[in-house]
Motif scaffolding. Sequence first.
Motif, PDB file in Angstrom:
ATOM      1  N   GLN A 131       0.907  -1.340  -0.131  1.00  0.00           N
ATOM      2  CA  GLN A 131       0.000  -0.010  -0.057  1.00  0.00           C
ATOM      3  C   GLN A 131       0.658   1.082   0.101  1.00  0.00           C
ATOM      4  O   GLN A 131       1.978   1.286   0.822  1.00  0.00           O
ATOM      5  CB  GLN A 131      -0.941   0.051   1.109  1.00  0.00           C
ATOM      6  N   LEU A 133       0.690   4.890   0.483  1.00  0.00           N
ATOM      7  CA  LEU A 133      -0.209   5.953   0.999  1.00  0.00           C
ATOM      8  C   LEU A 133       0.788   7.074   1.439  1.00  0.00           C
ATOM      9  O   LEU A 133       0.616   8.387   1.208  1.00  0.00           O
ATOM     10  CB  LEU A 133      -0.980   5.536   2.212  1.00  0.00           C
ATOM     11  N   SER A 134       1.612   6.765   2.431  1.00  0.00           N
ATOM     12  CA  SER A 134       2.455   7.590   3.137  1.00  0.00           C
ATOM     13  C   SER A 134       3.508   8.407   2.186  1.00  0.00           C
ATOM     14  O   SER A 134       4.073   7.622   1.411  1.00  0.00           O
ATOM     15  CB  SER A 134       3.120   7.125   4.311  1.00  0.00           C
ATOM     16  N   GLY A 138       4.599  13.521   5.147  1.00  0.00           N
ATOM     17  CA  GLY A 138       3.801  13.411   6.293  1.00  0.00           C
ATOM     18  C   GLY A 138       2.806  12.146   5.659  1.00  0.00           C
ATOM     19  O   GLY A 138       2.201  12.041   4.579  1.00  0.00           O
ATOM     20  N   GLY A 139       2.416  11.308   6.854  1.00  0.00           N
ATOM     21  CA  GLY A 139       1.695  10.229   6.619  1.00  0.00           C
ATOM     22  C   GLY A 139       0.421  10.350   7.140  1.00  0.00           C
ATOM     23  O   GLY A 139      -0.684   9.846   6.779  1.00  0.00           O
ATOM     24  N   SER A 140       0.270  11.225   8.387  1.00  0.00           N
ATOM     25  CA  SER A 140      -1.030  11.323   9.098  1.00  0.00           C
ATOM     26  C   SER A 140      -1.993  11.970   8.432  1.00  0.00           C
ATOM     27  O   SER A 140      -3.242  11.784   8.224  1.00  0.00           O
ATOM     28  CB  SER A 140      -0.787  11.827  10.547  1.00  0.00           C
ATOM     29  N   TRP A 168       7.978   4.514   3.632  1.00  0.00           N
ATOM     30  CA  TRP A 168       7.630   3.683   4.854  1.00  0.00           C
ATOM     31  C   TRP A 168       6.741   2.633   4.139  1.00  0.00           C
ATOM     32  O   TRP A 168       6.221   1.719   4.909  1.00  0.00           O
ATOM     33  CB  TRP A 168       6.702   4.190   5.655  1.00  0.00           C
ATOM     34  N   SER A 170       6.006  -1.049   3.493  1.00  0.00           N
ATOM     35  CA  SER A 170       6.710  -2.092   4.003  1.00  0.00           C
ATOM     36  C   SER A 170       7.203  -3.195   2.834  1.00  0.00           C
ATOM     37  O   SER A 170       6.369  -3.685   2.105  1.00  0.00           O
ATOM     38  CB  SER A 170       5.778  -3.114   5.101  1.00  0.00           C
ATOM     39  N   ARG A 213      16.421   0.833   9.726  1.00  0.00           N
ATOM     40  CA  ARG A 213      15.674   1.381  11.180  1.00  0.00           C
ATOM     41  C   ARG A 213      16.833   1.224  12.278  1.00  0.00           C
ATOM     42  O   ARG A 213      17.932   0.652  11.951  1.00  0.00           O
ATOM     43  CB  ARG A 213      14.773   0.461  11.685  1.00  0.00           C
ATOM     44  N   VAL A 379       6.987   1.512  17.332  1.00  0.00           N
ATOM     45  CA  VAL A 379       6.516   1.260  15.916  1.00  0.00           C
ATOM     46  C   VAL A 379       4.913   0.789  15.834  1.00  0.00           C
ATOM     47  O   VAL A 379       4.304   1.426  14.925  1.00  0.00           O
ATOM     48  CB  VAL A 379       7.581  -0.134  15.519  1.00  0.00           C
ATOM     49  N   ILE A 382       2.573   3.686  15.390  1.00  0.00           N
ATOM     50  CA  ILE A 382       2.861   4.269  14.225  1.00  0.00           C
ATOM     51  C   ILE A 382       2.310   3.698  12.875  1.00  0.00           C
ATOM     52  O   ILE A 382       1.475   4.337  12.055  1.00  0.00           O
ATOM     53  CB  ILE A 382       4.206   4.771  13.966  1.00  0.00           C
ATOM     54  N   GLY A 383       2.852   2.282  12.761  1.00  0.00           N
ATOM     55  CA  GLY A 383       2.360   1.784  11.580  1.00  0.00           C
ATOM     56  C   GLY A 383       0.932   1.629  11.617  1.00  0.00           C
ATOM     57  O   GLY A 383       0.071   1.364  12.605  1.00  0.00           O
ATOM     58  N   THR A 386      -1.160   6.605  13.211  1.00  0.00           N
ATOM     59  CA  THR A 386      -0.607   6.641  14.571  1.00  0.00           C
ATOM     60  C   THR A 386      -1.547   6.673  15.679  1.00  0.00           C
ATOM     61  O   THR A 386      -3.035   6.838  15.213  1.00  0.00           O
ATOM     62  CB  THR A 386       0.061   7.786  14.859  1.00  0.00           C
ATOM     63  N   GLU A 388      -2.154   8.591  17.782  1.00  0.00           N
ATOM     64  CA  GLU A 388      -2.659   9.841  18.160  1.00  0.00           C
ATOM     65  C   GLU A 388      -3.920  10.013  16.895  1.00  0.00           C
ATOM     66  O   GLU A 388      -4.884  10.760  17.355  1.00  0.00           O
ATOM     67  CB  GLU A 388      -1.736  11.102  17.880  1.00  0.00           C
ATOM     68  N   ASN A 392      -7.854  10.852  17.525  1.00  0.00           N
ATOM     69  CA  ASN A 392      -8.658  11.918  16.917  1.00  0.00           C
ATOM     70  C   ASN A 392     -10.154  11.197  16.351  1.00  0.00           C
ATOM     71  O   ASN A 392     -11.186  11.662  16.425  1.00  0.00           O
ATOM     72  CB  ASN A 392      -8.058  12.407  15.677  1.00  0.00           C
ATOM     73  N   GLU A 404     -11.499  18.493  14.720  1.00  0.00           N
ATOM     74  CA  GLU A 404     -10.318  19.309  14.939  1.00  0.00           C
ATOM     75  C   GLU A 404     -10.298  20.589  13.861  1.00  0.00           C
ATOM     76  O   GLU A 404     -10.797  20.399  12.791  1.00  0.00           O
ATOM     77  CB  GLU A 404      -9.017  18.350  14.543  1.00  0.00           C
TER      78      GLU A 404
END
Length: 423
Positions: A131, A133-134, A138-140, A168, A170, A213, A379, A382-383, A386, A388, A392, A404
């Motif tokens: 995939q 995406l990131s 920035g990935g978020s 990132w 994988s 890493r 890790v 985040i993967g 995240t 955070e 949200n 937000e």
Amino acid sequence: MSDMETVEEFRARARAWIKGNLGPQQPWDLSQNCDSDEEELKAVARDRGLQRKFFDAGFGGICFPKEYGGQGLTHDHLRAFNEELAGYEYPSRFTVPTFTPCATVLLEFGTPEQKARHIPAILKGDEFWAQLLSEPGGGSDVAGITTRATRVNDERGDGWLINGAKVWTSRAWWHDWGLLLARTNWDVPKHTGMTVFILPLQQPGIEISRIERLSGETEACQEFFTDVFVPDSDRIGEIDSGWTVGTRWMYHERVGHNSPYVTRPAGLGHQASAEGPTVVRIARDGGADLEDPSVLELIGEHRALDIVTHELQRRIANAAASGYGNKDLSSIDRLFRGVAKVRQATIALDLAGHAASAWTEEEEGATGATGMNFLMRQVVCIGGGTTEISRNVVAERVLGMPREPSGDKNVPFKDVQRGPKRG
Ligand SMILES: Cc1cc2nc3c(=O)[nH]c(=O)nc-3n(C[C@H](O)[C@H](O)[C@H](O)COP(=O)(O)OP(=O)(O)OC[C@H]3O[C@@H](n4cnc5c(N)ncnc54)[C@H](O)[C@@H]3O)c2cc1C
């Protein structure tokens, strides 16, 4: 009346086949880490072969539709199969992200031609999917992507040229296909100008580099795209509707191993063995006093986190499979998993005491992986997005709290400021 095999008949058939055809679970089924690229490629080939074996025996994609090579059975059948599979080898590299989110997104949004071309190939072990995406920016903020897809119609046909970078991803270096989110319209607000595409990863125009890493692992990759042509027939969903596809994509990603499309031994990661829970072995091998109430308290906390993680996953997977419940409930599981794993890595380090080291489990017994697990504990936060961001999602989409504030929601993407202000 349905002529579907009952779960118990299916379980008996699965048990007999598993016992007669599969070897024991391997250490790499959990970590997927190999000591060298050569070994990793061997493991990849082994997983392709194993997946083919599952497919040929009629266990390749238990909940996938029959018309695309699956068995068209229910989540209860899959659960029975996964329970019988506990303790046996399985093609671990196919679960995430190939079966989910990539194949699930294809099933949900792909055209009949796209599904017919790729779902059977995935189930036969011929295609691994990554995939994309990131991005380095920035990935978020997934909707802030700047990888660009530009419409072209030339001697190659009607299609798109992809330019930009993803990061990132994988193990992209050996994956066959990728699911990619790209910007197709810069004149509209960010959520409304993206489109999803599929493309072979190993082709001219895509340069894949590896990222090392702290642990020395190089599974993470970065991809640079230079004028990569993608036919319009490899577009997923409508033009500029990438956010509709993308939100489901991220949902399937959060559900992860609990997806009804993932075949994986039950209880894996819910660490226990014939010698008892891993945490008890760590305490014993580390020389902790098993009569000491403070040691017992830590072991109890570790086990309680395991059990709660497991039960939470089960309940959320049931809700997802039944179609009931808020679709963003998976964020609660994702958040809990992250928080619990960090705490468990810290408890394990405390229990292992001076025996904790950054070597491998094979070299050092149960305490061996403890130091590395502690170093790498973030890790898991985040993967797959995240913790955070999960907070949200839970706040806004599960609890209904105010969103937000965002200054770029209704602004054409080309006018959104990126990077620091100048002047
Ligand atoms: C093991 C692993 C495997 C991965 N595999 C893939 C993969 O295969 N494909 C892929 O595309 N990506 C993959 N990723 C990337 C992952 O999705 C991103 O790292 C993640 O989404 C965070 O993006 P970022 O690293 O750019 O951090 P940023 O988005 O820059 O965020 C930095 C920090 O700010 C916080 N933050 C950002 N925005 C907010 C906000 N609105 N509110 C509160 N906090 C905020 C974040 O939580 C984070 O702590 C993988 C990551 C890991 C660790």
